[in-house]
Write a protein that holds these residues in place. Structure first.
Motif, PDB file in Angstrom:
ATOM      1  N   PRO A  25      -3.513   1.635   4.303  1.00  0.00           N
ATOM      2  CA  PRO A  25      -4.434   1.356   3.190  1.00  0.00           C
ATOM      3  C   PRO A  25      -5.422   2.498   2.934  1.00  0.00           C
ATOM      4  CG  PRO A  25      -4.218  -0.566   4.590  1.00  0.00           C
ATOM      5  CD  PRO A  25      -3.517   0.551   5.299  1.00  0.00           C
TER       6      PRO A  25
ATOM      7  N   LEU B 118      -3.933   5.088   0.821  1.00  0.00           N
ATOM      8  CA  LEU B 118      -3.925   4.662  -0.586  1.00  0.00           C
ATOM      9  C   LEU B 118      -5.243   5.010  -1.266  1.00  0.00           C
ATOM     10  CD1 LEU B 118      -2.893   3.044  -3.048  1.00  0.00           C
ATOM     11  CD2 LEU B 118      -3.770   0.975  -1.913  1.00  0.00           C
TER      12      LEU B 118
ATOM     13  N   CYS C  79       0.832  -1.210   0.000  1.00  0.00           N
ATOM     14  CA  CYS C  79       0.000   0.000   0.000  1.00  0.00           C
ATOM     15  C   CYS C  79       0.861   1.253   0.000  1.00  0.00           C
ATOM     16  CB  CYS C  79      -0.929   0.003   1.211  1.00  0.00           C
ATOM     17  SG  CYS C  79      -2.297  -1.166   1.091  1.00  0.00           S
TER      18      CYS C  79
END
Length: 782
Positions: free
Chosen positions: A142, A145, A96
């Motif tokens: 994450p 991201l 990520c």
């Protein structure tokens, strides 16, 4: 010359990519799992791999609904790919981090130029905060991201001369859905930024009122909300918990106690200033050079007239404002803003070279800038190595397990953490790790932890050891008092970080001589989420009540289809061995009867000789427990069921003989098809009922355990016999109970249920638990 320049450019890109991968993966698995956060997420991910259930997050067998599962799926994928180790646990977060860096490059390039994009990617990858966060298993990396992906898609839909606008808007909805599936409503903070941008640009209506709006909304719901809908349907009260935990609890409520005081908004100041190192050191000279422009309204108006500048400014300011206004504040919440910092910093011409010889590199860095960057990358790698190998921490669960390993008993045990999050120990020790509290109002998890006094009470009747770990001498003093009051012997060891280890041997003072668990129709679950929830709840109850005598299975143990013909071993592995693994490894035996589905596709011949069902090639058999105190008569009701004029005379004769010879105080019948039931499905015909019932009465049968109907019900005694249907061990027939049934004392057709029966010479204590390990029925039978 052109080829030489192109080759040089490729070499520079290769060096940058290599450095990025080194930053992401070097020493990524060298450090132990840290609690609490990593302990939560890594152990949940490992449970997904172990059980095969990727829909319901479970922490030590209990549903854990604090976060949606996307980041957990990533960690589980790493553990599946690389094995049960720290490298696998952190693999997804490293990826990520790399992907976010790539998106920062693409976004910076699209907003400004390739040089700014490349520099923005380098800046983001080498900022202290994103680099550090990528080595910690939380949903924040994450989420960064998907936040960056959503801004990239949004920008591609609004940039000057934008092309394929509808496509980018659909991708934006998908990015929001993936973010929502990672960390819930926090993923929608960028939507406020984008809305204000469209308002200022006077494009809101034109941007929304297009063909993509409805499919985009459907796409977001399908990705982001489907899991929430599934869990809300599976677990009572889950939807209310989501609203409280992820919306009210994070915005206005102080009940989660996460830096809620107003002055604690300043928690983000050191995060931003320190987390953007080393680049924030170069900001000050740039700001000083342009200090006169900072308060010039005309210059600001000119700068914000550029769409890219406006979006970055709103991204930073609105996001920080929302974080400060929310009642829940933690440092990692600020991580999704750092891509905006990186792109903004790329515009400051940091370390720009005036020397033609050095201006040829793609970052336009001076020799000094290249040296600084190289030194900083080496420093970050060294910092990662130092934290992994040289810095001891009380949060390191691998180090704690190494410390206590020699003190753990050689028999079965459970680890109890008193008011401390040591769940990460479960990654290194396969025993149950439970957290208990000393507070009357503990942290509001979906499943509240037990109070320490309840744990001590359960320990008095346990058949295996308990290992208590707690910090602070005052807590150790309290535990000593509780154990002495309960007359429980213990051995205490002083650990580092003011921790204490208490090993309590099983007291074995329980006056219950025999303890059995009962569940039916487990094959209906087929190893799915609800099935595993039942097994997980049984494992939790096993922690308090060791039903080592056995588990009675009331038929329909395995469900198969035509695709499974010829491979019953695979069916057993899928529907029994894998979901029941946590109980099988404790050594508790299972005793089964055959149900109607067990006769399908030739499964009965396999099950009769399957060693884990202990049928020993017998359709009907008996088993005594507690030196003959309890005798269970396992029947094959398939030969009785239906319109049969003569109900299996061999089995009837055998049953009359063995019951007549039995000297047990308690005679229990276990069979699949019910003699009496208030379920909508029809039970046996009257003739068969009368034939069996007369035998049961004649030989003083106390209790009849039945399955087949996927509900739970306990009837009022009929002719002195208690009839209980427990057929919801794998799934439940919603509304399966008839609405008007005078015989029924209690019933449940809303959630899966299993039984615990505790016998002594005079009484049987019956307790029914649902798949959340909550008591739904209790009865004492004399």
């Amino acid at each position: 010359m052109h080829m030489t320049t192109q080759t040089k450019n490729y070499s520079e890109i290769l060096i940058i990519i290599s450095a990025l991968f080194m930053l992401a993966f070097a020493f990524q698995g060298s450090r132990g799992i840290y609690s609490p956060d990593e302990g939560f997420y890594v152990c949940i991910a490992q449970a997904m791999v172990d059980t095969g259930d990727y829909l319901t997050p479970r922490l030590q067998y209990e549903p854990w609904l604090d976060k949606p599962p996307l980041s957990l799926w990533g960690s589980a994928a790493g553990l599946w790919l690389l094995g049960h180790n720290e490298w696998g646990a952190r693999l997804f977060h490293a990826l990520c981090y790399i992907l976010t860096t790539g998106l920062v490059f693409l976004l910076g390039q699209s907003m400004y130029s390739k040089r700014e994009g490349l520099l923005a990617g380098v800046i983001y990858a080498t900022m202290l905060f994103p680099f550090t966060a990528a080595n910690i298993v939380t949903p924040d990396t994450p989420l960064a991201l998907w936040t960056t992906a959503s801004f990239f898609c949004f920008w591609k839909s609004v940039e000057p001369d934008a092309r394929h606008v509808g496509f980018w808007k659909l991708l934006l909805c998908a990015a929001f859905g993936l973010g929502f599936l990672t960390k819930g409503p926090a993923a929608l903070i960028p939507s406020g930024v984008m809305f204000f941008y469209l308002i200022i640009q006077r494009r809101a209506l034109r941007w929304f009122l297009t063909w993509w709006a409805i499919p985009g909304f459907v796409l977001f719901c399908a990705i982001g909300l489907s899991w929430y809908a599934y869990i809300a349907n599976e677990f009572p009260g889950a939807l209310a918990y989501f609203w409280d935990n992820q919306v009210v609890g994070r915005t206005v409520s102080a009940k989660y106690d996460r830096n809620t005081e107003l002055y604690e908004i300043f928690i983000y100041l050191p995060v931003i200033l320190g987390g953007t190192l080393p680049w924030s050191l170069a900001w000050w000279p740039a700001l000083w050079r342009n200090r006169k422009d900072l308060f010039d309204r005309a210059i600001w108006r000119k700068r914000l007239s550029i769409p890219a500048n406006l979006l970055l400014t709103l991204w930073i300011t609105i996001s920080i404002l929302v974080l400060c206004l929310a009642s829940s504040r933690l440092p990692l919440y600020a991580l999704p803003i750092f891509p905006a910092f990186a792109i903004t910093a790329s515009r400051l011409r940091l370390f720009q070279s005036s020397n033609n010889a050095w201006r040829g590199n793609q970052l336009h860095f001076s020799l000094r800038g290249v040296c600084y960057l190289t030194f900083w990358i080496i420093f970050l790698l060294g910092f990662k190595w130092y934290m992994a190998y040289c810095v001891p921490s009380e949060r390191d669960m691998r180090a704690l397990y190494t410390l206590i390993q020699s003190h753990l008993p050689n028999e079965t045990y459970e680890i109890i953490a008193v008011k401390d999050h040591l769940e990460g120990l479960g990654f290194y020790d396969q025993s149950l790790v439970e957290r208990v509290t000393t507070k009357e109002r503990p942290y509001p998890f979906y499943i509240l932890p037990e109070h320490i006094t309840e744990e001590i009470q359960g320990l008095q009747s346990s058949n295996y050891a308990h290992v208590f770990i707690l910090d602070k001498e005052r807590r150790a003093k309290t535990l000593r008092t509780l154990l002495k009051t309960a007359d429980i012997s213990y051995q205490e060891t002083k650990l580092t970080y003011d921790r204490h280890l208490f090993v309590c041997k099983p007291s074995r003072k329980d006056h219950h001589v025999v303890r059995l668990a009962v569940l039916g129709d487990t094959g209906k679950g087929k190893g799915r989420s609800r099935h595993i929830s039942v097994v997980s709840a049984m494992r939790l109850v096993y922690g308090a009540k060791s039903f080592d005598d056995g588990i009675l299975m009331l038929g329909d143990n395995l469900f198969s289809g035509e695709a499974d013909i010829g491979n019953p071993t695979a069916v057993a592995r899928r529907e029994f061995e894998k979901p029941f693994a946590s109980l099988l490894k404790t050594g508790v035996p299972f005793y089964a009867v055959l149900g109607n589905h067990d006769y399908m596709y030739g499964l009965q011949s396999f099950e009769l000789t399957y060693p884990l069902f202990h049928m020993q090639d017998r359709r009907y058999y008996t088993k005594t427990f507690g030196d003959g105190l309890v005798e269970v008569f396992f029947l094959d009701s398939n030969s009785f069921y239906g319109d049969k004029p003569e109900p299996d005379p061999d089995q009837i004769n055998w049953l009359e003989q063995v019951m007549g010879e039995s000297q047990s105080a308690w005679k229990i019948i276990a069979l699949h098809h019910p003699l009496y039931s208030t379920a909508r499905d029809s039970p046996l015909n009257m003739g068969i009922r009368q034939k069996l019932e007369s035998l049961f009465q004649k030989h003083n049968v106390s209790l009849v355990l039945q399955g087949h109907n996927h509900i739970y019900e306990r009837l009022a005694p009929i002719k002195g016999i208690h009839y209980i249907t427990a057929g919801s061990g794998g799934s439940v027939d919603y509304g399966g109970l008839s609405s008007n049934a005078s015989q029924r004392i209690t019933g449940n057709d809303q959630i899966e249920v299993f039984l615990i029966l505790e016998f002594d010479s005079k009484i049987c204590r019956l307790t029914a638990y649902n798949s959340l390990a909550q008591v739904i029925d209790k009865k004492t039978i004399e």
